[in-house]
Design a protein around this motif. Structure first.
Motif, short mmCIF file in Angstrom:
data_model
loop_
_atom_site.label_atom_id
_atom_site.label_comp_id
_atom_site.label_asym_id
_atom_site.label_seq_id
_atom_site.Cartn_x
_atom_site.Cartn_y
_atom_site.Cartn_z
N THR A 294 45.98 36.71 8.28
CA THR A 294 47.33 36.91 8.65
C THR A 294 48.23 38.05 7.94
OG1 THR A 294 47.33 34.57 9.55
CG2 THR A 294 49.72 35.92 9.32
N SER A 295 47.92 37.91 6.56
CA SER A 295 48.73 39.09 6.00
C SER A 295 48.46 40.44 6.14
CB SER A 295 48.37 38.73 4.54
OG SER A 295 46.89 38.91 4.05
N THR A 296 47.30 40.80 6.88
CA THR A 296 46.88 42.14 7.16
C THR A 296 47.26 42.49 8.54
OG1 THR A 296 44.88 41.42 8.40
CG2 THR A 296 44.76 41.70 6.06
N LYS A 297 48.19 41.79 9.39
CA LYS A 297 48.59 41.98 10.75
C LYS A 297 49.98 42.41 10.62
CE LYS A 297 45.60 38.28 12.57
NZ LYS A 297 45.55 37.13 13.39
N ARG A 298 50.43 42.87 11.89
CA ARG A 298 52.03 43.29 11.88
C ARG A 298 52.64 42.31 11.73
NH1 ARG A 298 52.19 46.38 17.58
NH2 ARG A 298 51.34 44.27 17.98
N PRO A 299 54.22 42.64 10.82
CA PRO A 299 55.02 41.58 10.62
C PRO A 299 55.42 40.65 11.78
CG PRO A 299 55.78 43.68 9.74
CD PRO A 299 54.38 44.09 10.60
N LYS B 38 44.15 23.38 3.50
CA LYS B 38 43.64 24.53 2.47
C LYS B 38 43.15 25.65 3.18
CE LYS B 38 44.71 22.30 -1.37
NZ LYS B 38 45.81 22.83 -2.18
N ALA B 39 42.43 25.46 4.31
CA ALA B 39 41.59 26.56 4.94
C ALA B 39 42.64 27.26 5.78
CB ALA B 39 40.73 25.63 6.02
N ILE B 40 43.95 26.87 6.14
CA ILE B 40 45.10 27.53 6.80
C ILE B 40 45.61 28.58 6.04
CG2 ILE B 40 46.50 25.98 7.11
CD1 ILE B 40 45.76 28.16 9.87
N GLN B 41 45.71 27.95 4.73
CA GLN B 41 46.51 28.64 3.80
C GLN B 41 45.70 29.86 3.32
OE1 GLN B 41 47.26 25.63 0.55
NE2 GLN B 41 48.75 24.77 1.68
N ARG B 42 44.56 29.71 3.10
CA ARG B 42 43.61 30.69 3.00
C ARG B 42 43.57 31.73 3.97
NH1 ARG B 42 36.88 30.81 1.59
NH2 ARG B 42 36.86 33.04 1.33
N TYR B 43 43.48 31.28 5.24
CA TYR B 43 43.49 32.31 6.44
C TYR B 43 44.76 33.20 6.44
CZ TYR B 43 43.40 33.87 11.36
OH TYR B 43 43.65 34.47 12.39
N LEU B 44 46.12 32.60 6.28
CA LEU B 44 47.23 33.06 6.29
C LEU B 44 47.40 34.12 5.16
CD1 LEU B 44 49.65 30.11 7.29
CD2 LEU B 44 49.01 31.70 8.55
N ALA B 45 46.95 33.76 3.85
CA ALA B 45 46.88 34.84 3.02
C ALA B 45 45.75 35.78 2.99
CB ALA B 45 46.48 33.88 1.64
N THR C 294 53.58 39.41 14.11
CA THR C 294 52.51 38.64 14.18
C THR C 294 52.28 37.42 13.13
OG1 THR C 294 51.13 40.51 15.56
CG2 THR C 294 49.93 38.58 14.70
N GLN C 295 52.66 38.32 12.07
CA GLN C 295 52.83 37.25 10.89
C GLN C 295 53.54 36.08 11.00
OE1 GLN C 295 52.95 39.19 6.77
NE2 GLN C 295 51.95 40.95 7.56
N THR C 296 54.85 36.42 11.36
CA THR C 296 55.82 35.40 11.63
C THR C 296 55.44 34.38 12.53
OG1 THR C 296 57.51 36.82 11.15
CG2 THR C 296 58.21 35.11 12.13
N GLY C 297 55.00 34.91 13.80
CA GLY C 297 54.40 34.07 14.79
C GLY C 297 53.38 33.02 14.45
N GLU C 298 52.21 33.59 13.50
CA GLU C 298 51.15 32.62 13.26
C GLU C 298 51.72 31.69 12.13
OE1 GLU C 298 47.61 35.07 12.17
OE2 GLU C 298 47.51 35.42 14.22
N HIS C 299 52.53 32.09 11.09
CA HIS C 299 53.10 31.11 10.18
C HIS C 299 53.67 29.94 11.13
CE1 HIS C 299 52.55 32.63 6.03
NE2 HIS C 299 52.28 33.86 6.71
N LYS C 300 54.33 30.33 12.02
CA LYS C 300 55.21 29.40 12.89
C LYS C 300 54.25 28.50 13.69
CE LYS C 300 58.84 28.75 16.32
NZ LYS C 300 59.57 29.48 17.50
N ARG C 301 53.04 28.96 14.27
CA ARG C 301 52.07 28.10 14.92
C ARG C 301 51.10 27.38 13.82
NH1 ARG C 301 52.83 32.89 18.26
NH2 ARG C 301 50.99 34.02 17.11
N ALA C 302 51.09 27.69 12.62
CA ALA C 302 50.41 27.10 11.82
C ALA C 302 51.08 25.78 11.50
CB ALA C 302 50.17 27.86 10.38
N ALA C 303 52.34 25.62 11.38
CA ALA C 303 53.13 24.30 11.13
C ALA C 303 52.27 22.96 11.90
CB ALA C 303 54.59 24.29 11.16
N PRO C 304 52.50 23.06 13.25
CA PRO C 304 52.16 21.96 14.13
C PRO C 304 50.59 21.74 13.82
CG PRO C 304 52.45 23.74 15.46
CD PRO C 304 52.95 23.97 14.43
#
Length: 357
Positions: A73-78, A63-70, A80-90
């Motif tokens: 991460t959503s305030t960062k460049r596209p 739940k915490a990482i979902q809040r962080y991404l929303a 960077t957003q793609t990279g962080e969503h990918k790194r969040a999975a593992p």
């Protein structure tokens, strides 16, 4: 004093009401544990060391990482957003069910070691698949910043950031791949022969300027000044705008690209793609074509980003100072610049011979 009461389900609930502090409640299976917790908590309140841990104990990492991404991460460049969503999975796969309060430095260190050794992932034959040190570094950076935000902004009652207490994997040595003469001839001949001339211009501009592929394909007319022979980059990887000087060859390439006769009316992009489903034209995506081209040229292991290494190394070999090269390439530190600079040993031998002559 704390109030200890037995609930209908047979557990024990400790309730602490103290002036100046929020009402604090926690449930335990044993009365002894409830008494111990209440005594420790009241002592922390008296000594001014009390931290409301309940929010961090209730909030799972998932739940915490979902809040962080929303929120973050959503305030960062596209990109960077793609990279962080990918790194969040593992990270979710490993820490997802833990509460934030339960994630310790020891647990983070175990994650680091399993990722580096490949224990968390096996190939078809059952052999571990280790991750690159830099991949794990970036994952830990994301995890660490989540805890920093949780401590400083979310008010979850966390006492420390566990990522700060572990060793980070050492950065890799960096790629040293450069083109030899034969590879360069074959590669440039292959891009020159491609049906879309934009590929030729992009590849050759990368060799001449050292710009990243993302910087080249997002260029617009207003950023290129053929009279002053410069390109003005507004958005770069390190967020610092810079002005790139153009060689005569690079200037000619941009002149050809700007005069592209098939550019659609109303398109300001120099290197444009076909409209998407939303009818919007985006930058030219040449990834698949590039893979086929370099394979046909016999250099499958050569990455497009290696053209940046090649260009920066050539600038150094041409006699430019580190400061001059950094101004062109956009590197913030000399340490990073050196990772991108790979001088040919044979060229250094020739220079050594000149010193003795």
């Amino acid at each position: 004093m704390a109030t200890i009461v037995k609930t209908e389900s047979g557990t024990w609930k400790a309730v602490i009401r103290k002036r100046g502090f929020p009402t604090t409640i926690k449930t335990f299976r044993l009365k002894r544990d409830a008494d111990d917790w209440a005594r420790r908590t009241e002592d922390e309140m008296v000594r001014g060391m009390f931290v409301q841990r309940a929010p961090s104990e209730r909030l799972t990492f998932e739940k915490a990482i979902q809040r962080y991404l929303a929120e973050v991460t959503s305030t960062k460049r596209p990109m960077t957003q793609t990279g962080e969503h990918k790194r969040a999975a593992p990270l979710v796969a490993y820490f997802g069910k833990y509460s934030l309060a339960a994630i310790s430095a020891e647990l983070v260190a175990q994650y680091r070691d399993k990722r580096l050794s490949g224990e968390d992932r096996k190939d078809a034959s059952g052999k571990p698949v280790p991750r690159a040190p830099n991949t794990v570094r970036l994952e830990l950076a994301l995890l660490g910043h989540l805890f920093t935000v949780a401590v400083k902004e979310w008010g979850l009652g966390l006492t420390y950031n566990p990522v700060l207490n572990i060793r980070r994997p050492a950065p890799g040595p960096g790629r040293t791949r450069r083109l030899d003469k034969g590879e360069e001839v074959r590669l440039l001949a292959a891009v020159d022969g491609h049906s879309n001339p934009m590929l030729r211009w992009i590849v050759r501009i990368a060799v001449e300027t050292g710009m990243r592929s993302s910087e080249i394909v997002t260029l617009r007319h207003s950023q290129v000044d053929l009279v002053k022979r410069v390109v003005r980059l507004v958005e770069t990887k390190n967020t610092m705008p810079r002005t790139v000087p153009l060689t005569v060859e690079a200037t000619n390439l941009f002149a050809q690209a700007l005069a592209n006769p098939i550019r659609p009316v109303g398109t300001d992009l120099i290197f444009f793609g076909e409209p998407g489903r939303d009818k919007v034209r985006r930058p030219y995506n040449f990834n698949k074509v590039w893979l086929d081209i370099k394979r046909s040229a016999g250099c499958s292991d050569f990455r497009f980003h290696d053209l940046r290494h090649e260009a920066v190394s050539r600038l150094v070999e041409a006699g430019l100072s580190d400061q001059e090269v950094a101004a062109i390439s956009g590197h913030k530190s000399m340490q990073m610049l050196k990772r991108y600079t790979h001088l040919r040993a044979e060229d250094l031998v020739a220079k050594l011979d000149k010193l003795k002559a």
